[in-house]
Design a protein around this motif. Sequence first.
Motif, mmCIF file in Angstrom:
data_model
loop_
_atom_site.group_PDB
_atom_site.id
_atom_site.type_symbol
_atom_site.label_atom_id
_atom_site.label_comp_id
_atom_site.label_asym_id
_atom_site.label_seq_id
_atom_site.Cartn_x
_atom_site.Cartn_y
_atom_site.Cartn_z
ATOM 1 N N ASN A 160 0.835 -1.212 0.000
ATOM 2 C CA ASN A 160 0.000 0.000 0.000
ATOM 3 C C ASN A 160 0.865 1.257 0.000
ATOM 4 N N ALA A 161 1.908 1.249 0.841
ATOM 5 C CA ALA A 161 2.784 2.425 0.922
ATOM 6 C C ALA A 161 3.371 2.736 -0.457
ATOM 7 N N TYR A 164 0.441 3.948 -2.911
ATOM 8 C CA TYR A 164 -0.179 5.251 -2.657
ATOM 9 C C TYR A 164 0.856 6.359 -2.442
ATOM 10 N N GLY A 192 -1.646 10.286 1.507
ATOM 11 C CA GLY A 192 -2.324 10.477 2.787
ATOM 12 C C GLY A 192 -3.810 10.127 2.730
ATOM 13 N N TYR A 206 -13.572 -1.433 1.237
ATOM 14 C CA TYR A 206 -13.622 0.023 1.472
ATOM 15 C C TYR A 206 -12.395 0.659 0.829
ATOM 16 N N VAL A 208 -10.760 4.625 -0.447
ATOM 17 C CA VAL A 208 -10.952 6.065 -0.476
ATOM 18 C C VAL A 208 -11.203 6.495 -1.914
ATOM 19 N N THR A 219 -7.119 -4.797 -4.563
ATOM 20 C CA THR A 219 -8.354 -5.588 -4.566
ATOM 21 C C THR A 219 -9.370 -5.000 -3.578
ATOM 22 N N GLY A 220 -8.936 -4.098 -2.722
ATOM 23 C CA GLY A 220 -9.837 -3.570 -1.696
ATOM 24 C C GLY A 220 -9.935 -4.485 -0.487
ATOM 25 N N LEU A 221 -9.118 -5.539 -0.458
ATOM 26 C CA LEU A 221 -9.204 -6.511 0.642
ATOM 27 C C LEU A 221 -7.956 -6.530 1.515
ATOM 28 N N GLY A 222 -6.913 -5.806 1.088
ATOM 29 C CA GLY A 222 -5.630 -5.871 1.788
ATOM 30 C C GLY A 222 -5.733 -5.591 3.278
ATOM 31 N N ALA A 224 -8.363 -5.584 5.148
ATOM 32 C CA ALA A 224 -9.252 -6.542 5.826
ATOM 33 C C ALA A 224 -8.439 -7.776 6.219
ATOM 34 N N PHE A 249 1.455 3.459 9.169
ATOM 35 C CA PHE A 249 0.666 2.345 9.690
ATOM 36 C C PHE A 249 1.550 1.603 10.684
#
Length: 262
Positions: A160-161, A164, A192, A206, A208, A219-222, A224, A249
């Motif tokens: 993610n880092a 994004y 951010g 979820y 943004v 995938t939107g699941l990381g 979770a 994080f």
Amino acid sequence: PVEQVLAVQLVPFDSTRKLLISRDITQLDRVQTVHRDFVANVSHELRTPLTVIGGFLETLADMDAPEPDVTRQFLPMMMEQAKRMQSLVEDLLTLSRLENGSKTASQEKVDMAALLNTLRVEAEGLSQGRHQIILGDCDAANLWGNANELHSAFGNLVSNAVRYTPEGGRIRLDWRLDKGRGVFSVSDTGIGIAPQHIPRLTERFYRVDRGRSRGTGGTGLGLAIVKHVLARHHARLDVHSELERGSTFSVWFNADHLAPTA
Ligand code: ADP
């Protein structure tokens, strides 16, 4: 406001009277709604790449002899969509294994210095030289936990880092001891997250910014998955973030999950 959901039933009591039974099914109703939303989300996520692949295949099938140029142009796009479906299915399987498995993870000694180094190498692979990847502190302590699960959770935070953080940004990994607890953190100088999104980040699907997540292979699941792995290690996730400045994080482990390095 939380609404109460009642199931009401009229049942015969004796020859002349009936009994009205009411049960509170608020919790059950909520679970069913979450489940329905989840199935709808998964279907939607799979439908988009399938539509794209189907469209390309139809175009190719309509051509008598497809031009090599056309094939060359279509194949990578089809492969990208197939990869997207593959990541989604892999994440779904991981989530389902975590949800159906025992509540606590198996305990083995996880070599944190080695894990941090592996994560750095993986970050460099993902970044392809677009970011500066820094190994910060690595205090002398290891973790008791499931090595695969922890690798996958920390790996999600690291990817993610990278995803994004715009080109030229910095990503830093640390493992520190703090008042008897262990904290693993990933800091980035990326886009951010606005404060109102932070409490919902670990919900399945979820995001943004949908486009940005999908565009970088999300995938939107990381998160979770991260949440489940951490729960199994009695660890806590802390998110500090400032829009357009970056995010940190941090994962906090209790003393009973720390192991000596020797
Ligand atoms: P995704 O596959 O969409 O990245 P995640 O569950 O890993 O799904 O993350 C959920 C959302 O949290 C992302 O879509 C993104 O909006 C936000 N997010 C996660 N990590 C970061 C980060 N380091 N910087 C900015 N936003 C982030």
